[in-house]
Design a protein around this motif. Sequence first.
Motif, short mmCIF file in Angstrom:
data_model
loop_
_atom_site.label_atom_id
_atom_site.label_comp_id
_atom_site.label_asym_id
_atom_site.label_seq_id
_atom_site.Cartn_x
_atom_site.Cartn_y
_atom_site.Cartn_z
N ALA A 235 -6.85 6.14 11.01
CA ALA A 235 -7.97 6.51 10.14
C ALA A 235 -7.39 6.89 8.78
CB ALA A 235 -8.74 7.69 10.73
N VAL A 236 -7.71 6.10 7.75
CA VAL A 236 -7.21 6.35 6.40
C VAL A 236 -8.38 6.28 5.43
CG1 VAL A 236 -4.90 5.45 6.90
CG2 VAL A 236 -6.66 3.93 5.98
N ARG A 237 -8.19 6.87 4.30
CA ARG A 237 -9.22 6.88 3.26
C ARG A 237 -8.63 6.33 1.97
NH1 ARG A 237 -11.77 12.32 0.48
NH2 ARG A 237 -13.07 11.27 -1.07
N ARG A 238 -9.31 5.33 1.38
CA ARG A 238 -8.83 4.76 0.12
C ARG A 238 -9.16 5.72 -1.02
NH1 ARG A 238 -10.75 -1.07 -0.91
NH2 ARG A 238 -8.80 -1.59 0.14
N ILE A 239 -8.17 5.98 -1.86
CA ILE A 239 -8.35 6.83 -3.03
C ILE A 239 -8.85 5.96 -4.18
CG2 ILE A 239 -7.24 8.47 -4.59
CD1 ILE A 239 -7.39 9.36 -1.66
N ARG B 126 0.85 -1.19 0.00
CA ARG B 126 0.00 0.00 0.00
C ARG B 126 0.88 1.24 0.00
NH1 ARG B 126 -2.38 -3.23 4.05
NH2 ARG B 126 -4.46 -4.00 3.54
N VAL B 127 0.35 2.30 -0.55
CA VAL B 127 1.00 3.61 -0.51
C VAL B 127 0.08 4.54 0.26
CG1 VAL B 127 1.89 5.55 -1.83
CG2 VAL B 127 2.20 3.21 -2.69
N LEU B 128 0.62 5.15 1.31
CA LEU B 128 -0.18 6.00 2.21
C LEU B 128 0.37 7.42 2.18
CD1 LEU B 128 -2.38 6.17 4.45
CD2 LEU B 128 -0.59 5.60 6.08
N ILE B 129 -0.49 8.37 1.84
CA ILE B 129 -0.09 9.78 1.81
C ILE B 129 -0.40 10.39 3.17
CG2 ILE B 129 -0.49 12.02 0.74
CD1 ILE B 129 -1.40 10.50 -1.77
N MET B 130 0.63 10.96 3.82
CA MET B 130 0.46 11.61 5.13
C MET B 130 0.78 13.09 4.97
SD MET B 130 2.35 8.75 7.51
CE MET B 130 2.39 9.86 8.92
N ALA B 131 -0.23 13.94 5.16
CA ALA B 131 -0.05 15.38 5.04
C ALA B 131 -0.81 16.06 6.17
CB ALA B 131 -0.54 15.89 3.69
N ILE C 158 -4.15 3.12 -8.25
CA ILE C 158 -5.44 3.58 -7.74
C ILE C 158 -6.52 2.58 -8.10
CG2 ILE C 158 -7.11 5.46 -7.80
CD1 ILE C 158 -4.86 7.36 -8.48
N GLU C 159 -6.50 2.08 -9.33
CA GLU C 159 -7.52 1.13 -9.76
C GLU C 159 -7.50 -0.14 -8.92
OE1 GLU C 159 -6.38 0.73 -13.80
OE2 GLU C 159 -7.62 2.41 -14.50
N ALA C 160 -6.30 -0.52 -8.41
CA ALA C 160 -6.18 -1.71 -7.58
C ALA C 160 -6.54 -1.44 -6.12
CB ALA C 160 -4.75 -2.25 -7.67
N GLY C 161 -6.88 -0.18 -5.81
CA GLY C 161 -7.25 0.15 -4.43
C GLY C 161 -6.09 0.14 -3.46
N ARG C 162 -4.90 0.48 -3.90
CA ARG C 162 -3.70 0.41 -3.06
C ARG C 162 -3.12 1.79 -2.74
NH1 ARG C 162 -0.27 -4.39 -5.89
NH2 ARG C 162 1.23 -3.83 -4.27
N LEU C 163 -3.85 2.86 -3.02
CA LEU C 163 -3.44 4.21 -2.66
C LEU C 163 -4.39 4.73 -1.59
CD1 LEU C 163 -1.59 6.67 -3.17
CD2 LEU C 163 -3.28 7.46 -4.84
N TYR C 164 -3.80 5.23 -0.49
CA TYR C 164 -4.60 5.72 0.64
C TYR C 164 -4.09 7.10 1.05
CZ TYR C 164 -6.10 0.85 1.17
OH TYR C 164 -6.62 -0.40 0.96
N ALA C 165 -4.97 7.82 1.73
CA ALA C 165 -4.60 9.11 2.34
C ALA C 165 -4.90 9.04 3.82
CB ALA C 165 -5.37 10.25 1.69
N ALA C 166 -3.91 9.36 4.65
CA ALA C 166 -4.12 9.39 6.10
C ALA C 166 -5.04 10.55 6.45
CB ALA C 166 -2.79 9.52 6.82
N THR D 112 -2.72 7.44 15.34
CA THR D 112 -3.69 8.12 14.47
C THR D 112 -3.44 7.92 12.98
OG1 THR D 112 -2.36 10.15 14.50
CG2 THR D 112 -4.06 9.92 16.20
N THR D 113 -2.20 7.65 12.58
CA THR D 113 -1.91 7.62 11.14
C THR D 113 -1.13 6.41 10.67
OG1 THR D 113 0.10 8.92 11.43
CG2 THR D 113 -1.92 10.13 10.98
N MET D 114 -0.46 5.66 11.58
CA MET D 114 0.43 4.60 11.12
C MET D 114 0.11 3.22 11.66
SD MET D 114 4.10 6.58 10.93
CE MET D 114 4.68 5.53 9.61
#
Length: 677
Positions: free
Chosen positions: A632-636, A526-531, A556-564, A624-626
């Motif tokens: 809490a994360v959101r799938r892109i 997975r790839v998780l964006i933390m900002a 993204i199509e495989a559901g493996r990108l997330y945003a914290a 909270t993020t890791m």
Amino acid sequence: MVEGDSALGCFTGDTMVALASGRSRSFADLAADWERGVSHFGYTTNKAGRVVVAPLVEPRLTKRDAPLVQVSIDNGESVRCTPDHLFRLRDGSYRRADALAPGDSLMPLYRSLSSKAEGQKLQGYERVWMNDREEWVYTHYLADAWNLRRMTWAAHSALHAALMGEHVHAGWREWFDNGGRQIRSAMLTAQWRDPAFREACLARLFALNESPKFRAKVEQAFQTWYKALDADEQRAYAERMRERQAAYWSQPEHREAAAERVRRFFADPSRREAWRDRSVRQWQDHDLRAWRSRKTVEQFADPAERERQRNAVSAWHRDNPQFGEQHSRRMRRRMTDPSTGHLAKAQDGRARYVASVPRQERVSRQNDGRRLAALRRIAPLLSYADEDLAAAYEAERMRPARTGFRFDRLLNLYDGDYGRLREAASLVNHRVVSVEALNETADVYDLTVDDYHNFALEAGVFVHNSARVARTAEYQALLPIRGKILNVQKANLQQVLDNVECAAIVQVLGAGSGRTFDLSALRYGRVLIMADADVDGAHIRTLLITLFARYMRPLIEAGRLYAAMPPLHKITTKGRNPQTTYTYTQAEMEALVRKLEKSGKQIVTPIPRFKGLGEMDADELWDTTMNPATRAVRRITLDDVDAAERILELLMGEKVEPRRNWLIDSADRVDRGAIDA
């Protein structure tokens, strides 16, 4: 991927870090050492405030031209760092540098060298003050504890045995202790009577002495032998050496011969210049100056040695009164000679000080300085009981500072309250004096301390490092993103690959980009964006999503990108079993507070609002993020790729007119009550 400004810290390259070796090195030097494969151990604290040693991992440059603040501490030290870097307070919490206030007490690092004269078993070994247990612990004990946490006791014992060299030296020591000493001494005595043997030995010694490695080896051997002596044996050895030196130098011919050798040697101007240059180069070495400072402190830590030195100097002045007279005359000439300007400078400085500072303030400054000096003097004596503290303090005061505050006067400053006096003494060297925003920028550095949240600076305080320690290294990797990346909606592929941050993302993920992107080659599940949870963080998150949508869309199509989804608030209840809850909007926070108060629970106030990821300590960031169990994360997703492409083109494309029309049409949908700025 972590937004770098929030997660990476932030000290200037010349900031010194305290090392467990007893030395200190700057961030820039540590980073250079790391690049060469050299690592160091430093100090950190656990949750209770107890000091432990740990490796300093990956010292690194984190940002260029960063804004700075300067934090000044009441021990005379100051630290330059970015405004958002966290300092650990004495109560274990963390606070941003720009939020520190005068009087804030910081978590301290106290170090000292042991002395047999003061009752310790070892001489000259570094000790660290345990803030939670209020006792001194040898640094090498802390190193043993670190080793034992990572190896079995059998392996640890084997390591010590190997270092001691028992398998090599056991037979030699047995022979030496059973008559070998006398045999070897007799052999050397007989040989030494031969002038040719003595001459050959001296010639060989002079040749060997040209090697710095040999001199260091001899010095180390002597230090090892000397430290193995007990206090009585050391005093006896020192007395023998003084007697022999006194007997030798009492002979006028010896003194004249030595003086003549020195005169002949330095008669050559090139030698004088060479020695001068060498001295200047040597004293530019920070490690040498630090070593000389430590050795001086160590030498004068023994009260008996200080008394001996004082008596020796006094006796010399009594026997050589002409020196004092000559020195006095030289100083008078120097101060009265207008060409030197010394007297004028001293008088001008004093006049400016008196003219600019009211007398009451001058007296107050002087008394405050004496009070701080008295507190620093009493700090190492806090283990004494109240009834013994006065005597111990007065004995210490009479040696170096007879004019310092008497104990009764010092105690009166705290209304006779021993508790307040002890607290002030325990915190004296680690209170914030001021925090000043600087009109300059600099490249800043950080490092990692695995399993802990902080490390110690040479200034004597502990500071935080966050995101790098909040991850689980076995299955989580961290890629810092330093600011906003390129807007790829307006760039071609070559421009994207030429961008440092974009190229780093493509390289780290290892699956290529564009038409060559291969999802099966992706190095991570997975790839998780933390900002940060602010406008800048949202912008960075949008830019990253755009990059993935255009050049790594299968991810993204495989559901493996997330945003914290980092929280905005942390709500903690008071009581024996406190409860902590994170909220993500102002409305959610207010609703939860009302609910808790209605149920009769008290809230810890003020409720902290996180301005960025860097404001969280490692536990908060992990929860909270890791932490996969609690974050809490959101799938892109791109349910309709064409629709998403149109939205991205509308919001981030080159055409301004469609975007302007959309903003005007959408203005009525904005909840103005949710805007907090």
